[in-house]
Design an enzyme around this catalytic site. Sequence first.
Site, PDB file in Angstrom:
ATOM      1  N   TYR A  83      -2.520  -1.400  10.539  1.00  0.00           N
ATOM      2  CA  TYR A  83      -2.589  -1.729   8.970  1.00  0.00           C
ATOM      3  C   TYR A  83      -1.279  -1.038   8.233  1.00  0.00           C
ATOM      4  O   TYR A  83      -0.698  -1.815   7.341  1.00  0.00           O
ATOM      5  CB  TYR A  83      -3.799  -1.228   8.135  1.00  0.00           C
ATOM      6  CG  TYR A  83      -3.923  -1.279   6.855  1.00  0.00           C
ATOM      7  CD1 TYR A  83      -4.188  -2.390   6.251  1.00  0.00           C
ATOM      8  CD2 TYR A  83      -3.479  -0.248   5.927  1.00  0.00           C
ATOM      9  CE1 TYR A  83      -4.562  -2.592   4.952  1.00  0.00           C
ATOM     10  CE2 TYR A  83      -3.626  -0.512   4.559  1.00  0.00           C
ATOM     11  CZ  TYR A  83      -3.859  -1.694   3.956  1.00  0.00           C
ATOM     12  OH  TYR A  83      -4.058  -1.826   2.787  1.00  0.00           O
ATOM     13  N   SER A 138       0.797  -1.172   0.059  1.00  0.00           N
ATOM     14  CA  SER A 138      -0.078   0.032  -0.073  1.00  0.00           C
ATOM     15  C   SER A 138       0.816   1.223   0.207  1.00  0.00           C
ATOM     16  O   SER A 138       2.075   1.299   0.461  1.00  0.00           O
ATOM     17  CB  SER A 138      -0.724   0.145   1.205  1.00  0.00           C
ATOM     18  OG  SER A 138      -1.551   1.063   1.398  1.00  0.00           O
TER      19      SER A 138
END
Length: 256
Positions: free
Chosen positions: A151, A138
């Site tokens: 995350y 990400s």
Amino acid sequence: MKRSGNTILITGGGSGIGAQLAHRFHDQGNTVIVAGRRLEALEQVSEGRANIHPLALDIDSADGVKDFAARVIAAHPALNVVIHNAGIMRFEALDQSRDLGDAEATITTNLLGPIRLTDALIDHLVAQPSAAIVTVTSGLAYVPLVATPTYSATKAAIHSYTVALRDALQGKVEVIELVPPGVQTELTPGQENRPGYMPLDAFIDEVMALWTQEPTPAEIMVERVRGLRFAEREGRFDAALTQINAFARKAREGQG
């Protein structure tokens, strides 16, 4: 990574990025195995496509991952590509004591899951021609979102793991990192329609165009994520941290 003739395993293949990658790779002449917890969702992805195969996987279970690896190799001995796409994203408040269940689940799914599955499949993959491992990280691996700290941390860890894996497997297995920006998927509640996030179809279109380059880039990054990827290198980290967190907060509040 060759374009066709692969047998590709995609975790988290029941929706979002995983489901779209499954369809695009299938369209290019690859056999695809979509894996995840929800068999019904996997069956919907494979419906009408003879060479997309659904297979249940509990990525959170160490024993379940080992069992899955044995089953997938037995059913698909030509397996030569693994795309580690399964992941969860939970909002967490860091300014007070809290139940750490969300943080622990995020680490188990996003970090331990790919490590365990890679370990369970590595002997098989090393023996396959044109083998590849793809990790999905990400932009938040490089500039964290404060509201989703675990995350962001797991994606940073998977980036580091990918760098090590690429060096360790040089000449044996190709290792590729796919780095999405914020994409309109069901990763968090309401995200599939969240203003300012990249439409899923546009993201997949750009990704597949990058994937056709020769050789395949070690890092596949759409243009929208490059600002986060290189923020620290370019001396923009503090500004990027402020900007991405302000943007995400406004988008969640419907102000984007």
